[in-house]
Design a protein around this motif. Sequence first.
Motif, short mmCIF file in Angstrom:
data_model
loop_
_atom_site.label_atom_id
_atom_site.label_comp_id
_atom_site.label_asym_id
_atom_site.label_seq_id
_atom_site.Cartn_x
_atom_site.Cartn_y
_atom_site.Cartn_z
N ARG A 32 -7.30 1.68 -76.16
CA ARG A 32 -7.97 1.21 -74.94
C ARG A 32 -8.15 -0.31 -74.93
O ARG A 32 -8.89 -0.84 -74.10
CB ARG A 32 -9.35 1.89 -74.81
CG ARG A 32 -9.30 3.40 -74.71
CD ARG A 32 -8.57 3.89 -73.47
NE ARG A 32 -9.27 3.56 -72.25
CZ ARG A 32 -10.15 4.37 -71.65
NH1 ARG A 32 -10.41 5.56 -72.15
NH2 ARG A 32 -10.73 4.01 -70.52
N ILE B 241 -7.87 -4.04 -74.08
CA ILE B 241 -7.41 -4.85 -72.95
C ILE B 241 -6.73 -6.09 -73.52
O ILE B 241 -7.35 -6.86 -74.27
CB ILE B 241 -8.58 -5.26 -72.04
CG1 ILE B 241 -9.27 -4.02 -71.47
CG2 ILE B 241 -8.10 -6.17 -70.92
CD1 ILE B 241 -10.51 -4.34 -70.68
N TRP C 254 -4.67 -11.55 -65.35
CA TRP C 254 -4.56 -10.14 -64.93
C TRP C 254 -5.03 -9.91 -63.50
O TRP C 254 -5.08 -8.78 -63.05
CB TRP C 254 -5.28 -9.19 -65.89
CG TRP C 254 -4.71 -9.21 -67.26
CD1 TRP C 254 -5.36 -9.59 -68.40
CD2 TRP C 254 -3.39 -8.81 -67.67
NE1 TRP C 254 -4.52 -9.48 -69.48
CE2 TRP C 254 -3.31 -9.00 -69.06
CE3 TRP C 254 -2.28 -8.32 -66.99
CZ2 TRP C 254 -2.16 -8.70 -69.80
CZ3 TRP C 254 -1.12 -8.03 -67.71
CH2 TRP C 254 -1.08 -8.21 -69.10
N ALA D 156 -8.39 -2.72 -61.58
CA ALA D 156 -7.98 -2.04 -62.80
C ALA D 156 -6.60 -1.40 -62.66
O ALA D 156 -5.81 -1.38 -63.62
CB ALA D 156 -9.02 -0.99 -63.19
N ASP D 157 -6.29 -0.87 -61.49
CA ASP D 157 -4.99 -0.22 -61.29
C ASP D 157 -3.86 -1.24 -61.37
O ASP D 157 -2.79 -0.97 -61.94
CB ASP D 157 -4.95 0.51 -59.95
CG ASP D 157 -5.92 1.67 -59.90
OD1 ASP D 157 -5.93 2.47 -60.85
OD2 ASP D 157 -6.69 1.78 -58.93
N TYR E 181 -3.90 -4.00 -63.09
CA TYR E 181 -3.77 -4.34 -64.51
C TYR E 181 -2.87 -3.33 -65.22
O TYR E 181 -1.95 -3.69 -65.97
CB TYR E 181 -5.15 -4.38 -65.17
CG TYR E 181 -5.09 -4.38 -66.69
CD1 TYR E 181 -4.77 -5.54 -67.40
CD2 TYR E 181 -5.35 -3.22 -67.41
CE1 TYR E 181 -4.69 -5.53 -68.79
CE2 TYR E 181 -5.28 -3.20 -68.79
CZ TYR E 181 -4.96 -4.35 -69.47
OH TYR E 181 -4.88 -4.34 -70.85
N LYS E 182 -3.10 -2.04 -64.97
CA LYS E 182 -2.31 -0.99 -65.62
C LYS E 182 -0.84 -1.04 -65.18
O LYS E 182 0.06 -0.80 -65.98
CB LYS E 182 -2.91 0.37 -65.32
CG LYS E 182 -4.29 0.57 -65.94
CD LYS E 182 -4.96 1.84 -65.43
CE LYS E 182 -6.38 1.95 -65.95
NZ LYS E 182 -7.08 3.14 -65.39
N LEU F 145 0.80 -4.39 -66.87
CA LEU F 145 0.73 -4.59 -68.32
C LEU F 145 2.12 -4.53 -68.96
O LEU F 145 2.54 -5.48 -69.63
CB LEU F 145 -0.19 -3.52 -68.93
CG LEU F 145 -0.41 -3.63 -70.44
CD1 LEU F 145 -1.08 -4.96 -70.78
CD2 LEU F 145 -1.26 -2.47 -70.93
N ARG F 146 2.83 -3.44 -68.78
CA ARG F 146 4.15 -3.31 -69.43
C ARG F 146 5.16 -4.34 -68.93
O ARG F 146 5.83 -5.00 -69.74
CB ARG F 146 4.69 -1.89 -69.25
CG ARG F 146 6.02 -1.66 -69.97
CD ARG F 146 6.53 -0.24 -69.75
NE ARG F 146 6.81 0.03 -68.35
CZ ARG F 146 7.92 -0.34 -67.73
NH1 ARG F 146 8.86 -1.02 -68.38
NH2 ARG F 146 8.10 -0.05 -66.46
#
Length: 282
Positions: A207, A209, A236, A261-262, A264-265, A268-269
């Motif tokens: 988890r 960040i 981010w 938050a969405d 960021y997810k 990320l990759r």
Amino acid sequence: MLKPRALMPAELYEYPKHLRALVAPTPAAPGVYLLYGESAQWPLYIGKSINIRSRLLAHLRTADEARLLKQTQRIECIRTAGEVGALLLESRLIKERQPLFNKRLRHNKRLSSLQITADGSVEVVNTTAFLPSALPLYGLFAHRRAAIEFVRTLADEHGLCLVVMGLEKSAGRACFRQQIRKCRGACCGHESLAEHQQRLLDALAQRLIYQWPYAGAVALHESHDALSEYHVINQWHYLGSYSTLAAAQQAPHRPPKAFDADSYKILLRPLLSTEHRIIELL
């Protein structure tokens, strides 16, 4: 006498022939599609794909979506230059339009994360604005209560001590959870605080960040056919998508959008891999 066999949903499914003509002209390209019923303003469903037409044809063959397809009367498509742009646009539109058949997504007015102090205590911090932090941050939770509930679940799964983590007060002896074998005894010397700390960090590792890996704002570039998009991100924070690099270079000078938050997810990759062209913006 045998009772009539109940028909399964797939056997009752009727192929939605009325939608075939609507799907035919849709692009075989990345983007977002919106399915509308009687309302011209509020869609029934919003989806994304790297091949919109192929995805829509798959919908037509899916018996579990019969109710949605029966109500669909119009299809709108919005092209993007790639999968990242489609994911970002889909996430934004679902939050704005709240379609009936999508999982509800909401802009979080307040986000919380976890920090671990040097003495092993767990602190819940406000990460709504998501500014750089001296200590690693773990998880993005909708509110403080959800963050604490997550830590309590970790404690049960990994034998962690709520007293050592600062979530319960010490009574000067082994905590109640140690007496019922849910705590491995960091509170009473059965294990060292260093061992407890390491087990806590290991449990939180997935988890984590990630720290922002660039000096400032960047543009992630995608292109498909003649379409080009520059997705601008800083710390981010997703700042928007632009059709030219010149427009993207102006984005960091505008007031930042709220941290999501969405997004960021989603980012990320792509930002941590070498799959896309990343341009640092000055």
